[in-house]
Design a protein around this motif. Structure first.
Motif: not given
Length: 349
Positions: A232, A267-268, A271, A276, A71, A265, A305, A259, A263
């Protein structure tokens, strides 16, 4: 079901890897990946862009594989350009797989907007032959050969340099302003694609290259599988300024389902839900309007997701849009009609 037309998938890679099992993979599925004919049918997948893409050769430090395991923050170096002599055999193998899918009778490779509409109406999968990263096009003569084979969409770069321009590196957080613009060959490619009415795909192109295409092209500007940078801040996502430029051209952005690009942030992590994705769609609609937003899944090329795990779940997203307050007419536009209309504006009828 509301039919879905999808801006990007990497299924042809799986077809090549399947070898002698390719027909079974396509027609029956093997339980892996995101796409096959049964799951397309289950999710209302009416067609889309089938990407030809050449992977970078693995090195001692496979940065892309490393990125997929971590991440943010990260900033990975661009891999080197793949020589045309290596990219072309791989690309031809993938084109051959799409033609084999057409021979099954369940799919048609479409070269005009009218063919797209007819194929969808006749309940076959409508496929567009797309090249993501133009290494298999060493010159403009080769572009004409590919066009004669059915090519109707080109991304000058993937996330690495080509003779035509520079892709954005995988980085988060990062601006898409990461390097120089199009080369002279890249500018010639834009002009020739305009002459041939081949769609130019801006996804993966850096910001200066984006601006060069915008200045040169007489076609609607299109990013087939990208998200909103304001939501994002990935290098792969489009800034509000870029969205405004696309809107002024009567162009379109297909929302990427990956994702890591959705996201906030970067992040992977898995989700859950669609909140989002709906935030990105709301933002895109603010700049592009109801005629400029579509879908570009990146199926078989990215992590999806949890509630959109493969093509069979596409209607879940459309139902979430309606529950969010989008009327059926808008959902139909985002799901399918906007792609058909922008391709009509790009290709002609």
């Amino acid at each position: 079901m509301i039919p879905v037309f999808d801006g990007h998938n990497d299924f042809l890679q799986r077809m090549v890897a399947a070898g002698s099992e390719r027909d079974r993979l396509w027609l029956k599925g093997d339980g892996s990946g995101h796409l096959d004919l049964p799951r397309m049918r289950a999710g209302g997948f009416g067609g889309g862009f089938f990407a030809i893409w050449t992977p970078s050769p693995p090195g001692p430090d496979d940065s892309l594989a490393a990125m997929l395991k971590k991440n943010p923050p990260f900033a990975l170096p661009l891999p080197p350009e793949v020589p045309a002599t290596e990219a072309l055999p791989h690309a031809l193998a993938q084109a051959g797989q799409l033609m084999a899918m057409e021979r099954s009778g369940a799919l048609s490779i479409c070269k005009t907007a009218a063919e797209l509409r007819t194929t969808i109406a006749e309940d076959r999968i409508a496929a567009i032959l797309h090249i993501e990263g133009a290494e298999p096009i060493p010159d403009l003569d080769a572009l004409h050969v590919w066009h004669a084979m059915g090519l109707r969409s080109v991304g000058p770069v993937w996330s690495r340099p080509t003779r035509y321009g520079h892709g954005v590196p995988f980085a988060f957080p990062s601006s898409p302003d990461t390097g120089p613009g199009l080369t002279d060959q890249g500018k010639a490619l834009v002009r020739e694609c305009n002459q041939l009415r081949i769609m130019l795909d801006l996804s993966h192109l850096n910001e200066q290259g984006f601006d060069d295409v915008a200045a040169l092209s007489d076609a609607p500007l299109v990013a087939s599988h990208s998200c909103a940078h304001a939501i994002a801040p990935s290098s792969r996502n489009l800034t509000d300024r870029q969205l405004q430029v696309i809107a002024e051209s009567r162009g379109l952005v297909g929302l990427n389902f990956a994702v890591g690009f959705l996201h906030p942030e970067g992040r992977r992590d898995p989700m859950h839900g669609f909140e989002i994705m709906l935030r990105h769609l709301d933002h895109l609609l603010t700049f592009l309007g109801e005629d400029g937003v579509a879908l570009g899944s990146d199926f078989d090329g990215a992590d999806m997701p949890a509630d959109l795990a493969d093509a069979s779940a596409l209607q879940n997203l459309l139902q979430a849009m309606q529950a969010h307050g989008y009327g059926r007419e808008l959902v139909e536009k985002i799901a399918c009609k906007n792609w058909l209309n922008v391709l009509e504006r790009t290709w002609g009828a």
